[in-house]
Design a protein around this motif. Structure first.
Motif, PDB file in Angstrom:
ATOM      1  N   GLY A  72      43.142  35.598  56.912  1.00  0.00           N
ATOM      2  CA  GLY A  72      42.462  36.766  56.362  1.00  0.00           C
ATOM      3  C   GLY A  72      43.384  37.582  55.477  1.00  0.00           C
ATOM      4  N   HIS A  73      44.634  37.771  55.911  1.00  0.00           N
ATOM      5  CA  HIS A  73      45.600  38.520  55.106  1.00  0.00           C
ATOM      6  C   HIS A  73      45.900  37.782  53.799  1.00  0.00           C
ATOM      7  N   LEU A  74      46.032  36.461  53.856  1.00  0.00           N
ATOM      8  CA  LEU A  74      46.317  35.677  52.641  1.00  0.00           C
ATOM      9  C   LEU A  74      45.179  35.772  51.617  1.00  0.00           C
ATOM     10  N   ARG A  75      43.966  36.029  52.083  1.00  0.00           N
ATOM     11  CA  ARG A  75      42.819  36.150  51.166  1.00  0.00           C
ATOM     12  C   ARG A  75      42.768  37.511  50.468  1.00  0.00           C
ATOM     13  N   THR A  76      43.548  38.493  50.954  1.00  0.00           N
ATOM     14  CA  THR A  76      43.513  39.842  50.377  1.00  0.00           C
ATOM     15  C   THR A  76      44.357  39.924  49.111  1.00  0.00           C
ATOM     16  N   ASN A  77      44.303  41.103  48.470  1.00  0.00           N
ATOM     17  CA  ASN A  77      45.076  41.333  47.252  1.00  0.00           C
ATOM     18  C   ASN A  77      46.583  41.253  47.493  1.00  0.00           C
ATOM     19  N   ASP A  78      47.054  41.393  48.741  1.00  0.00           N
ATOM     20  CA  ASP A  78      48.485  41.232  49.015  1.00  0.00           C
ATOM     21  C   ASP A  78      48.964  39.844  48.596  1.00  0.00           C
ATOM     22  N   PHE A  79      48.072  38.865  48.689  1.00  0.00           N
ATOM     23  CA  PHE A  79      48.441  37.490  48.341  1.00  0.00           C
ATOM     24  C   PHE A  79      47.503  36.942  47.257  1.00  0.00           C
ATOM     25  N   THR A 115      48.726  31.820  34.763  1.00  0.00           N
ATOM     26  CA  THR A 115      48.900  30.396  34.491  1.00  0.00           C
ATOM     27  C   THR A 115      50.344  30.126  34.100  1.00  0.00           C
ATOM     28  N   LYS A 116      50.956  29.143  34.758  1.00  0.00           N
ATOM     29  CA  LYS A 116      52.338  28.742  34.487  1.00  0.00           C
ATOM     30  C   LYS A 116      52.418  27.218  34.512  1.00  0.00           C
ATOM     31  N   PRO A 117      53.343  26.631  33.739  1.00  0.00           N
ATOM     32  CA  PRO A 117      53.517  25.181  33.788  1.00  0.00           C
ATOM     33  C   PRO A 117      54.281  24.755  35.047  1.00  0.00           C
ATOM     34  N   VAL A 118      53.879  23.629  35.608  1.00  0.00           N
ATOM     35  CA  VAL A 118      54.590  23.020  36.733  1.00  0.00           C
ATOM     36  C   VAL A 118      54.650  21.512  36.506  1.00  0.00           C
ATOM     37  N   ILE A 145      57.344  26.181  43.799  1.00  0.00           N
ATOM     38  CA  ILE A 145      57.100  27.265  42.851  1.00  0.00           C
ATOM     39  C   ILE A 145      57.647  28.569  43.437  1.00  0.00           C
ATOM     40  N   ASP A 146      57.846  29.551  42.572  1.00  0.00           N
ATOM     41  CA  ASP A 146      58.140  30.917  43.003  1.00  0.00           C
ATOM     42  C   ASP A 146      56.823  31.671  42.952  1.00  0.00           C
ATOM     43  N   ARG A 147      56.353  32.142  44.104  1.00  0.00           N
ATOM     44  CA  ARG A 147      55.054  32.820  44.142  1.00  0.00           C
ATOM     45  C   ARG A 147      55.063  34.091  43.316  1.00  0.00           C
ATOM     46  N   SER A 148      56.214  34.734  43.181  1.00  0.00           N
ATOM     47  CA  SER A 148      56.301  35.957  42.369  1.00  0.00           C
ATOM     48  C   SER A 148      55.983  35.692  40.902  1.00  0.00           C
ATOM     49  N   ASP A 149      56.208  34.467  40.432  1.00  0.00           N
ATOM     50  CA  ASP A 149      55.855  34.110  39.049  1.00  0.00           C
ATOM     51  C   ASP A 149      54.352  34.222  38.815  1.00  0.00           C
ATOM     52  N   PHE A 150      53.577  34.179  39.891  1.00  0.00           N
ATOM     53  CA  PHE A 150      52.121  34.234  39.802  1.00  0.00           C
ATOM     54  C   PHE A 150      51.576  35.588  40.275  1.00  0.00           C
ATOM     55  N   GLY A 151      52.440  36.575  40.381  1.00  0.00           N
ATOM     56  CA  GLY A 151      52.010  37.908  40.772  1.00  0.00           C
ATOM     57  C   GLY A 151      51.733  38.057  42.256  1.00  0.00           C
ATOM     58  N   ILE A 152      52.228  37.130  43.071  1.00  0.00           N
ATOM     59  CA  ILE A 152      52.044  37.199  44.518  1.00  0.00           C
ATOM     60  C   ILE A 152      53.373  37.688  45.092  1.00  0.00           C
TER      61      ILE A 152
END
Length: 181
Positions: A72-79, A115-118, A145-152
């Motif tokens: 549930g927490h992962l589905r929120t805006n925090d993630f 969107t980022k290349p991987v 990946i670095d999740r911060s690159d995707f705003g997480i």
């Protein structure tokens, strides 16, 4: 044995026999594993899997870490912010054979609207005809990946140093795909 260059046509991922997962460090002492249970994808090619067009879409709401509160927490805006960004998408931009058993897939990954290349190396597991007459192919791959690159960026500092959730996330793919008729 069928090689990567022998495979032609459209192959659709069989979600009942595939896994789209991830691994994150938690509290700097252990790993938490999870997966997305609802996803679809395909690879289309006329000349072997090199140069194939590969696409994958996962439903964020299907996240499963075997803990309902965490999910549930992962589905929120925090993630992931599943309400605003209900899907994770991948579209290949380049597919080459790194060697006889490895498919190197580069593409655009979109998470939380970014969107980022991987690049993901997939080990070819082989080809077989199942008892129902379907031609199946299998691949296993992973990338980090670095999740911060995707705003997480949600996190919490720990009293002992470090943070609650690692920035580096390992994405894991175990794919069984069926050739379309």
């Amino acid at each position: 044995m069928t090689t990567l260059t022998d495979l032609q046509g459209t192959y659709t991922i069989d979600p009942a026999h595939s896994r789209l997962g991830f691994v994150a460090r938690h509290a700097m002492v252990t790993k938490v594993r999870g997966s997305f249970t609802e996803f679809e994808g395909a690879a289309r090619t006329e000349t072997g899997l090199e140069n194939a067009a590969i696409e994958l879409t996962a439903q964020v709401a299907s996240i499963d870490t075997r803990n309902a509160d965490r999910d549930g927490h992962l589905r929120t805006n925090d993630f992931f912010d599943a309400e605003r960004f209900p899907t994770i998408e991948f579209r290949s931009t380049d597919v080459t054979a790194a060697d006889d058993d490895t498919l190197r897939v580069t593409g655009d990954l979109t998470l939380k609207g970014v969107t980022k290349p991987v690049t993901i190396d997939f080990e070819y597991g082989g080809q077989a005809r199942d008892p129902y007459g379907n031609e199946r192919i299998g691949f296993d791959g992973a990338t980090t990946i670095d999740r911060s690159d995707f705003g997480i960026t949600f996190n919490a500092a720990l009293e002992t140093g470090g943070v609650l959730v690692s920035d580096k996330i390992r994405l894991e793919f175990e794919v069984s795909a069926v050739k379309n008729a």
